[in-house]
Design a protein around this motif. Structure first.
Motif, PDB file in Angstrom:
ATOM      1  N   ASN A  69       0.923  -1.168  -0.532  1.00  0.00           N
ATOM      2  CA  ASN A  69      -0.199  -0.043   0.001  1.00  0.00           C
ATOM      3  C   ASN A  69       1.197   1.190  -0.055  1.00  0.00           C
ATOM      4  O   ASN A  69       0.269   2.414   0.563  1.00  0.00           O
ATOM      5  CB  ASN A  69      -0.729  -0.071   1.233  1.00  0.00           C
ATOM      6  N   LYS A  70       1.873   1.441  -1.003  1.00  0.00           N
ATOM      7  CA  LYS A  70       3.193   2.295  -1.082  1.00  0.00           C
ATOM      8  C   LYS A  70       3.092   2.454  -2.441  1.00  0.00           C
ATOM      9  O   LYS A  70       3.516   2.113  -3.244  1.00  0.00           O
ATOM     10  CB  LYS A  70       3.841   2.405  -0.514  1.00  0.00           C
ATOM     11  N   SER A  71       1.699   3.547  -2.826  1.00  0.00           N
ATOM     12  CA  SER A  71       2.094   3.707  -4.158  1.00  0.00           C
ATOM     13  C   SER A  71       1.287   4.868  -4.882  1.00  0.00           C
ATOM     14  O   SER A  71       0.455   4.886  -4.439  1.00  0.00           O
ATOM     15  CB  SER A  71       1.549   2.353  -5.336  1.00  0.00           C
ATOM     16  N   TYR A  72       2.169   5.358  -5.231  1.00  0.00           N
ATOM     17  CA  TYR A  72       1.375   7.020  -5.559  1.00  0.00           C
ATOM     18  C   TYR A  72      -0.189   6.651  -6.699  1.00  0.00           C
ATOM     19  O   TYR A  72      -0.787   7.543  -6.561  1.00  0.00           O
ATOM     20  CB  TYR A  72       2.372   7.817  -6.293  1.00  0.00           C
ATOM     21  N   ALA A  73       0.597   6.088  -7.775  1.00  0.00           N
ATOM     22  CA  ALA A  73      -0.328   5.895  -8.957  1.00  0.00           C
ATOM     23  C   ALA A  73      -1.130   4.548  -8.410  1.00  0.00           C
ATOM     24  O   ALA A  73      -2.909   5.791  -8.375  1.00  0.00           O
ATOM     25  CB  ALA A  73      -0.158   5.122  -9.996  1.00  0.00           C
ATOM     26  N   HIS A  74      -1.377   4.289  -7.205  1.00  0.00           N
ATOM     27  CA  HIS A  74      -2.260   3.121  -7.211  1.00  0.00           C
ATOM     28  C   HIS A  74      -2.931   3.819  -5.881  1.00  0.00           C
ATOM     29  O   HIS A  74      -4.450   3.765  -5.304  1.00  0.00           O
ATOM     30  CB  HIS A  74      -1.911   1.984  -6.481  1.00  0.00           C
ATOM     31  N   CYS A  75      -2.842   4.764  -5.448  1.00  0.00           N
ATOM     32  CA  CYS A  75      -3.232   5.720  -4.217  1.00  0.00           C
ATOM     33  C   CYS A  75      -5.074   6.432  -5.362  1.00  0.00           C
ATOM     34  O   CYS A  75      -5.838   6.460  -4.480  1.00  0.00           O
ATOM     35  CB  CYS A  75      -3.136   7.058  -3.809  1.00  0.00           C
ATOM     36  N   PHE A  76      -4.665   6.629  -6.386  1.00  0.00           N
ATOM     37  CA  PHE A  76      -5.709   7.014  -7.301  1.00  0.00           C
ATOM     38  C   PHE A  76      -6.775   6.453  -7.778  1.00  0.00           C
ATOM     39  O   PHE A  76      -8.143   6.302  -7.665  1.00  0.00           O
ATOM     40  CB  PHE A  76      -4.977   8.162  -8.489  1.00  0.00           C
ATOM     41  N   ALA A  77      -6.469   5.156  -8.285  1.00  0.00           N
ATOM     42  CA  ALA A  77      -6.917   3.954  -8.171  1.00  0.00           C
ATOM     43  C   ALA A  77      -7.184   3.248  -7.362  1.00  0.00           C
ATOM     44  O   ALA A  77      -8.790   3.031  -7.691  1.00  0.00           O
ATOM     45  CB  ALA A  77      -5.889   3.175  -9.232  1.00  0.00           C
ATOM     46  N   ASN A  78      -7.266   3.437  -6.318  1.00  0.00           N
ATOM     47  CA  ASN A  78      -7.926   2.702  -5.250  1.00  0.00           C
ATOM     48  C   ASN A  78      -8.897   3.048  -4.433  1.00  0.00           C
ATOM     49  O   ASN A  78     -10.450   2.491  -3.984  1.00  0.00           O
ATOM     50  CB  ASN A  78      -6.880   2.105  -4.183  1.00  0.00           C
ATOM     51  N   GLN A  79      -9.164   4.667  -5.134  1.00  0.00           N
ATOM     52  CA  GLN A  79     -10.115   5.648  -4.999  1.00  0.00           C
ATOM     53  C   GLN A  79     -11.284   5.797  -5.734  1.00  0.00           C
ATOM     54  O   GLN A  79     -12.237   6.186  -5.825  1.00  0.00           O
ATOM     55  CB  GLN A  79     -10.168   7.198  -4.182  1.00  0.00           C
ATOM     56  N   GLY A  80     -11.215   4.961  -6.735  1.00  0.00           N
ATOM     57  CA  GLY A  80     -11.883   4.062  -8.698  1.00  0.00           C
ATOM     58  C   GLY A  80     -11.912   5.576  -8.662  1.00  0.00           C
ATOM     59  O   GLY A  80     -12.982   5.884 -10.024  1.00  0.00           O
ATOM     60  N   ILE A  81     -10.331   6.343  -8.669  1.00  0.00           N
ATOM     61  CA  ILE A  81     -10.295   7.413  -9.918  1.00  0.00           C
ATOM     62  C   ILE A  81     -10.105   6.622 -11.862  1.00  0.00           C
ATOM     63  O   ILE A  81      -9.288   6.332 -11.261  1.00  0.00           O
ATOM     64  CB  ILE A  81      -8.898   8.150  -9.659  1.00  0.00           C
ATOM     65  N   PRO A  82     -10.559   7.039 -12.582  1.00  0.00           N
ATOM     66  CA  PRO A  82     -10.051   6.315 -13.830  1.00  0.00           C
ATOM     67  C   PRO A  82      -7.898   7.455 -13.781  1.00  0.00           C
ATOM     68  O   PRO A  82      -8.283   8.421 -13.810  1.00  0.00           O
ATOM     69  CB  PRO A  82     -10.411   6.698 -14.679  1.00  0.00           C
ATOM     70  N   THR A  83      -7.540   6.246 -13.622  1.00  0.00           N
ATOM     71  CA  THR A  83      -5.884   6.816 -13.668  1.00  0.00           C
ATOM     72  C   THR A  83      -4.908   5.840 -14.391  1.00  0.00           C
ATOM     73  O   THR A  83      -5.102   5.235 -15.041  1.00  0.00           O
ATOM     74  CB  THR A  83      -5.588   6.188 -11.890  1.00  0.00           C
ATOM     75  N   TYR A  84      -4.744   7.079 -14.666  1.00  0.00           N
ATOM     76  CA  TYR A  84      -3.189   6.869 -16.649  1.00  0.00           C
ATOM     77  C   TYR A  84      -1.771   6.862 -15.949  1.00  0.00           C
ATOM     78  O   TYR A  84      -1.961   8.091 -15.648  1.00  0.00           O
ATOM     79  CB  TYR A  84      -4.115   7.185 -17.879  1.00  0.00           C
ATOM     80  N   ILE A  85      -1.305   6.754 -17.043  1.00  0.00           N
ATOM     81  CA  ILE A  85       0.450   7.099 -16.366  1.00  0.00           C
ATOM     82  C   ILE A  85       0.424   7.234 -18.231  1.00  0.00           C
ATOM     83  O   ILE A  85       0.352   5.569 -18.656  1.00  0.00           O
ATOM     84  CB  ILE A  85       1.459   6.250 -15.798  1.00  0.00           C
ATOM     85  N   ARG A  86       1.652   7.863 -18.294  1.00  0.00           N
ATOM     86  CA  ARG A  86       2.476   7.714 -19.146  1.00  0.00           C
ATOM     87  C   ARG A  86       3.844   7.250 -19.111  1.00  0.00           C
ATOM     88  O   ARG A  86       4.668   7.595 -17.986  1.00  0.00           O
ATOM     89  CB  ARG A  86       3.095   9.767 -19.742  1.00  0.00           C
ATOM     90  N   ILE A  87       4.439   6.080 -19.856  1.00  0.00           N
ATOM     91  CA  ILE A  87       5.676   6.138 -19.457  1.00  0.00           C
ATOM     92  C   ILE A  87       6.242   6.039 -20.640  1.00  0.00           C
ATOM     93  O   ILE A  87       6.049   5.927 -22.374  1.00  0.00           O
ATOM     94  CB  ILE A  87       5.423   4.314 -20.016  1.00  0.00           C
ATOM     95  N   MET A  88       7.723   6.376 -20.629  1.00  0.00           N
ATOM     96  CA  MET A  88       8.531   6.934 -22.078  1.00  0.00           C
ATOM     97  C   MET A  88       9.109   5.551 -21.653  1.00  0.00           C
ATOM     98  O   MET A  88       9.442   4.472 -21.708  1.00  0.00           O
ATOM     99  CB  MET A  88       9.168   7.500 -21.545  1.00  0.00           C
TER     100      MET A  88
END
Length: 520
Positions: free
Chosen positions: A213-232
Motif C-alpha cells: 500500500n505504498k504506491s502514488y499511482a495506485h492511491c488514485f486508482a484505489n479510490q475508483g479514479i480513472p488513473t492513467y500513467i504515461r510511460i516513456m
C-alpha cells in the motif's frame, strides 16, 4: 623429567576453539570492510570515469578554438572547484568515521571491561567482534541481496499485464492503472487523471511497493479514479525517444488526453511528479491542451530552478565554460546523442558531497545495519531495500531536448512578469495563462526536500494564486511514506495544522464538484 603429555584441562580445547573463532570473525570483518569500501568507491568512481571521458572529448576541440589565457583561467577555476569539493568530501568522510569510531570505541571498551571482570549478561569482547563481523557481512553481501530480492515487489511490472495498455505513440505508452484492492471498482464516469512521471527518476518510483500500500499511482486508482500513467519507451532501443523534442512531448500528451477524454466524457487532470510536473505546466501553457485539460497537480516539481540554493551554490562556483550539456552527452551506436543519466545522478552526489561521498554512505549503512540489543542480525525493511533498488537501477539516459529544457530552467530565472525561460512551438509560456484559463492548480512540496527545495517548487506564487500542500520529509516521501492510506499525511485526506489537501483528495473534490455542476 619433562612431562610431554597433553593438558588434562578439559576446557582447553573449548578455549582454543573460541580463540580461533574470535580471530576468524575479526579477520572476516576486516575483509568485508575492504570489500564494502571497494564497492562504495566503485559506485562513485565509475560515473567519474565517464565524466572524464566526456570532458576530454569536448576539451580536445575547445582548446584549439579558445585563447590560451582564457583556457588557463578556466582550468584554474576548475581546479579551485575540484579542491573545494574534495575538501568537503574529505571533511565529511572524516566526520563520519570519527562519529562511528567514537560510538563503537565506547562499546569496545565496555566489552573489554566485561570480559576482564567476567560480567554476566553484558556484551563481552567476543560478542562485540561477532556483532561487527555480522554487520560487515550484511553490508558487503546481505544488503545487496535484499535490494535485489525486492525487485518483484517494486514498481509497475507492466509485463505482468495487471495494468491495461490503453494508447501508444512512437515515444510513449499510456497505461491505465487498476486498483490493487480488488473490491474497488473504477468509476468510468469519474474525472480521469493522467500522471506524467519524472524523466530522471523513472516511473517506478510512483509504484513504490504496491503490495505494501505504498504506491502514488495506485492511491488514485484505489479510490475508483480513472488513473492513467504515461510511460516513456526504452531510450536505448527507440530512436524516436532519442530524438524527442519538447513539442513531441506535448503532442503525445495531447493525443493521450484526447483518448482519455473521449472514453470518460470529462476533462482530464494532468498530474506531474518532479520533472514531469514542469513538463505538464509547459504543455498546458503552450495552449495545445486547451479543451482537454482543466486541472493541474504538480508534486515536488521545479518551477524555477534558479531558486534552488543547493544547485546555485554548486553550479555558481563551476566555471561557466564547463556548465554546458555537452560535457554530459553520450553518443549512441546509431550516432544519436542523448544525455547520460548515470552522469546526471553523479552530479547530484557531487552537489550533496557532504552526505553522498563513498565513506559517508558506507558508514551510514554500517550504522543502519548494526545489530543492537543482542540481536544476531538486522532485518532490512522492504522500504529501505526498495529505496536503494530505485537509486541503483532507475537512472536512464534522457533526450537532449528534454534535458535542455530542465537545464535552462535551472540557469535562467522566470521573468518578473511570470514568463518561463523556455518556449514551445515558438510561443512564450507564462504562468498567468493558468489563471486566465481558470485552471485550478495544486502544488505539493516537501518541507525537507533538498533536491527540489520549497522555494523552487513555489515560484509560481509570485505571479498567480495557487493552492499548496506542504508534506513532511523529502523529495520522494509523497510517493513512498505518504502514499500509504494509513499514514498521517495520506494522499486522499486533509492533513496538518493548515488542513492541506492531498493530491488524491484534490482530485476527488474536483470530481464531486464536476458531478454537482452536471446535476445542476
Amino acid at each position: 623429567m619433562i612431562d610431554l603429555s597433553y593438558s588434562t584441562d578439559s576446557c582447553f580445547p573449548e578455549r582454543l576453539l573460541k580463540k580461533n573463532l574470535f580471530l576468524a570473525e575479526a579477520i572476516n570483518a576486516a575483509q568485508n570492510y575492504w570489500i564494502s569500501f571497494a564497492k562504495y568507491s566503485n559506485d562513485f568512481m565509475i560515473p567519474y570515469t565517464l565524466a572524464v571521458n566526456y570532458f576530454t572529448d569536448v576539451e580536445k576541440y575547445k582548446l584549439f578554438n579558445t585563447s590560451p589565457l582564457e583556457s588557463f583561467q578556466s582550468y584554474m577555476e576548475l581546479l579551485t572547484f575540484n579542491l573545494d569539493i574534495s575538501n568537503k568530501g574529505l571533511a565529511s568522510s572524516m566526520k563520519a568515521i570519527s562519529n562511528y569510531n567514537q560510538r563503537e570505541m565506547d562499546n569496545a571498551t565496555s566489552a573489554l571491561f566485561n570480559t576482564i571482570f567476567n560480567v554476566e549478561g553484558e556484551e563481552n569482547i567476543e560478542k562485540f567482534v561477532s556483532r561487527q563481523s555480522k554487520m560487515m557481512e550484511m553490508v558487503a553481501y546481505g544488503y545487496e541481496e535484499a535490494i535485489e530480492d525486492i525487485e518483484p515487489e517494486y514498481g509497475f511490472h507492466f509485463e505482468q499485464g495487471e495494468n491495461v495498455k490503453f494508447a501508444e505513440t512512437d515515444r510513449f505508452i499510456l497505461y491505465q492503472i487498476l486498483p490493487t484492492d480488488k473490491k474497488t471498482e473504477i468509476n468510468e464516469n469519474g474525472k480521469p487523471v493522467i500522471i506524467l512521471p519524472p524523466y530522471v527518476l523513472g516511473s517506478n518510483i510512483l509504484a513504490f511497493l504496491p503490495g505494501e500500500n505504498k504506491s502514488y499511482a495506485h492511491c488514485f486508482a484505489n479510490q475508483g479514479i480513472p488513473t492513467y500513467i504515461r510511460i516513456m519507451k526504452d531510450i536505448s532501443e527507440t530512436p524516436a525517444v532519442q530524438l524527442m523534442t519538447c513539442e513531441d512531448d506535448t503532442r503525445d500528451t495531447r493525443f493521450f488526453c484526447e483518448k482519455v477524454r473521449a472514453r470518460h466524457g470529462k476533462f482530464v487532470t494532468l498530474n506531474g511528479y518532479c520533472q514531469g510536473g514542469f513538463s505538464a505546466v509547459c504543455n498546458i501553457l503552450s495552449g495545445e491542451l486547451d479543451g482537454l485539460v482543466d486541472a493541474l497537480i504538480t508534486c515536488v516539481s521545479p518551477m524555477d530552478g534558479t531558486r534552488s540554493k543547493g544547485f546555485i551554490k554548486f553550479f555558481g562556483s563551476l566555471p561557466r565554460r564547463f556548465n554546458h550539456l555537452e560535457y554530459g552527452t553520450k553518443t549512441l551506436p546509431n550516432g544519436n546523442k542523448v544525455a547520460d543519466g548515470d552522469l546526471m545522478g553523479w552530479v547530484y552526489k557531487l552537489k550533496s558531497i557532504e552526505n553522498e561521498s563513498p565513506l559517508v554512505a558506507l558508514y551510514r549503512d554500517m550504522a543502519m545495519l548494526m545489530p543492537n540489543g543482542g540481536a544476531n542480525e538486522v532485518k532490512i525493511s522492504k522500504t529501505a531495500a526498495a529505496i536503494n533498488y530505485w537509486l541503483k537501477n532507475e537512472r536512464g539516459d534522457l533526450p537532449l531536448a528534454i534535458t535542455k529544457m530542465s537545464f535552462d530552467s535551472y540557469n535562467i530565472p522566470v521573468t518578473d512578469d511570470g514568463t518561463l525561460p523556455v518556449k514551445l512551438f515558438d510561443r512564450k509560456l507564462n504562468f498567468k495563462r493558468l489563471k486566465a484559463k481558470n485552471i485550478p492548480w495544486l502544488i505539493c512540496y516537501g518541507e525537507k526536500d533538498d533536491l527540489v527545495e520549497k522555494e523552487t517548487a513555489l515560484a509560481p506564487l509570485d505571479h498567480i494564486d495557487v493552492e499548496v500542500s506542504g508534506f513532511p520529509k523529502g523529495h520522494v516521501a509523497i510517493a513512498t511514506s505518504w502514499s500509504n492510506p494509513k499514514s498521517v499525511c495520506a494522499l486522499h485526506t486533509r492533513f496538518g495544522d493548515k488542513n492541506y489537501r492531498g493530491p488524491v483528495r484534490f482530485q476527488l473534490d474536483l470530481n464531486e464538484a464536476y458531478s454537482s455542476e452536471s446535476q445542476a
